[in-house]
Design a protein around this motif. Structure first.
Motif, PDB file in Angstrom:
ATOM      1  N   SER A 140      -0.010  -1.335   3.253  1.00 21.63           N
ATOM      2  CA  SER A 140      -0.615  -0.786   2.055  1.00 21.63           C
ATOM      3  C   SER A 140      -0.708   0.723   2.244  1.00 21.63           C
ATOM      4  O   SER A 140      -1.326   1.203   3.196  1.00 21.63           O
ATOM      5  CB  SER A 140      -2.020  -1.374   1.836  1.00 21.63           C
ATOM      6  OG  SER A 140      -2.644  -0.785   0.714  1.00 21.63           O
TER       7      SER A 140
ATOM      8  N   GLY B 253      -6.593  -3.292   1.881  1.00 20.35           N
ATOM      9  CA  GLY B 253      -6.226  -4.700   1.918  1.00 20.35           C
ATOM     10  C   GLY B 253      -6.716  -5.331   3.197  1.00 20.35           C
ATOM     11  O   GLY B 253      -7.201  -4.651   4.117  1.00 20.35           O
TER      12      GLY B 253
ATOM     13  N   VAL C  64      -5.855  -8.015  -1.444  1.00 17.25           N
ATOM     14  CA  VAL C  64      -6.127  -6.643  -1.856  1.00 17.25           C
ATOM     15  C   VAL C  64      -7.257  -6.638  -2.873  1.00 17.25           C
ATOM     16  O   VAL C  64      -7.198  -7.387  -3.868  1.00 17.25           O
ATOM     17  CB  VAL C  64      -4.876  -5.997  -2.478  1.00 17.25           C
ATOM     18  CG1 VAL C  64      -5.173  -4.564  -2.932  1.00 17.25           C
ATOM     19  CG2 VAL C  64      -3.719  -6.000  -1.482  1.00 17.25           C
TER      20      VAL C  64
ATOM     21  N   LEU D  11       1.967  -9.017  -6.093  1.00 19.45           N
ATOM     22  CA  LEU D  11       0.547  -9.327  -6.069  1.00 19.45           C
ATOM     23  C   LEU D  11       0.217 -10.205  -7.263  1.00 19.45           C
ATOM     24  O   LEU D  11       0.705  -9.980  -8.380  1.00 19.45           O
ATOM     25  CB  LEU D  11      -0.288  -8.049  -6.124  1.00 19.45           C
ATOM     26  CG  LEU D  11      -0.245  -7.122  -4.911  1.00 19.45           C
ATOM     27  CD1 LEU D  11      -1.162  -5.925  -5.133  1.00 19.45           C
ATOM     28  CD2 LEU D  11      -0.642  -7.848  -3.629  1.00 19.45           C
TER      29      LEU D  11
END
Length: 300
Positions: A122, A162, A171, A189
Motif C-alpha cells: 500500500s 492496510g 484496508v 478491493l
C-alpha cells in the motif's frame, strides 16, 4: 509459508543498525526477545512488516525483498521502478507522482487456495494512494483496482495503509468501512464490511470526516478467526480515539471496549499484550510514532 506473526522487529525510527550488531525482536504476546543479524543494512533498508515477515529494499538492484527473520528464507520481488508504470496504467495518476520504497505505508501477504502467496504494497505519495501486488519470481507489479473507494467524497485520500491478517489484506476507508483485497479474476478491493450499517455512537449512520482517521490492527487474540480492532482517531493530532471490533468470520463491526482486554494498540497496526510489557499503558491505543515506549530503559 511459515509466518512469524508474533515477532516484531524493534528498530528506532525504522533504521537498521549499521555497525553489524544484531537487531532486536520482541514477542508481542510474551514480551520475550531475540537478537537476529539481518542482511547488510548498507544495502538493504527496512520498509515494513507483513505478518512478521520483513519488507526490505535492495538499494543496488532496486528490488523489494521478503525476509523471514526466524528462518532467514529470502525471496525477491520486482523492482520499485516498475510500481509507477503499473499504477499509471490503471489509475491514470499524474506523471509527476512518484511511488518508490519511501511511499510504502503498509504491506501484506495474501494466500488464496492454491495460488502462490502474493505480496501487497500500500503506497502513498502526497494526496495519492495506490496498491500493487506481485508474487515471488514476478518481474512486474500488478495494480490493484481501488475504484470501489472512489465514491467517498473527501479532500484527503479515501484509503490509507492496510493490515495483513491470516493470509488476507484489509484496508480501512476514511468513512470507517473495511475493504478486502481479492486476487481473482483481477486484483481489486471489494467492500468487506460497512461501518455505516452499525450506526455511529449516537445510532445514526456515520459519514466520516476530514478530521478523522481509521486504522486496523490485530485483535491480539490467538485463534485463527480472532478478527481485527478498528481504531477511529480524531481531534488535533488525532489524539482522541474509540475502537470497534471487526468480526472477520461474520463480516460485522461493533463497538469495542478496550477495558480489561489486556491489549495495547500502537497505531497504525501493531497490537501487543499489555501485561507482557510493563512500560506500556494497558487497554489503550497509542499515537503513531510512539513505538519508542517499548524501548523504555534501553539505548535507542
Amino acid at each position: 509459508m511459515f509466518f512469524p506473526r508474533k515477532w516484531l522487529l524493534m528498530v528506532a525510527g525504522e533504521k537498521l543498525h549499521v555497525d553489524k550488531s544484531p537487531e532486536r525482536f520482541v514477542n508481542v504476546v510474551t514480551g520475550g526477545e531475540l537478537k537476529i543479524h539481518l542482511p547488510n543494512p548498507k544495502e538493504y533498508t527496512h520498509h515494513g512488516n507483513a505478518e512478521g515477515l520483513l519488507i526490505l529494499h535492495h538499494s543496488r538492484t532496486d528490488t523489494v525483498c521478503l525476509l523471514n527473520p526466524l528462518t532467514m528464507a529470502f525471496v525477491d520481488l520486482p523492482a520499485m521502478a516498475a510500481v509507477h508504470d503499473a499504477d499509471v496504467a490503471l489509475r491514470g495518476l499524474p506523471s509527476d507522482v512518484r511511488l518508490d520504497e519511501h511511499s510504502i505505508e503498509a504491506a501484506g501477504v495474501v494466500a488464496e487456495g492454491n495460488i502462490p502467496a502474493t505480496v501487497v504494497l500500500s503506497l502513498k505519495s502526497g494526496m495519492h494512494t495506490a496498491i500493487v501486488c506481485a508474487k515471488p519470481g514476478d518481474v512486474v507489479w500488478r495494480a490493484v483496482d481501488t475504484s470501489c473507494a472512489d465514491e467517498i467524497e473527501c479532500e484527503l485520500p479515501a484509503i490509507e495503509g492496510g493490515l495483513s491478517l491470516n493470509g488476507r489484506f484489509f484496508v480501512p476507508t476514511r468513512a470507517g468501512d473495511v475493504l478486502a483485497l481479492e486476487l481473482r479474476p483481477q486484483p481489486k478491493l471489494t467492500l468487506f464490511v460497512a461501518r455505516h450499517g452499525s450506526g455511529g455512537d449516537d445510532g445514526e449512520a456515520h459519514e466520516g470526516g476530514l478530521n478523522e482517521r481509521y486504522y486496523l490492527a490485530p485483535s491480539g487474540k490467538d485463534d485463527a478467526n480472532a478478527g481485527m480492532i478498528m481504531v477511529r482517531s480524531w481531534g488535533p493530532g488525532y489524539i482522541y480515539f474509540d475502537t470497534f471490533a471487526v468480526d472477520v468470520s461474520n463480516t460485522s463491526v461493533s463497538v469495542h471496549e478496550m477495558d480489561g482486554t489486556d491489549t495495547t494498540v500502537f497505531r497504525p497496526s501493531i497490537t501487543v499484550r499489555s501485561s507482557a510489557f510493563p512500560h506500556v499503558e494497558a487497554n489503550t491505543a497509542y499515537l503513531e510514532g510512539c513505538m519508542d515506549i517499548l524501548f523504555h530503559g534501553d539505548d535507542m
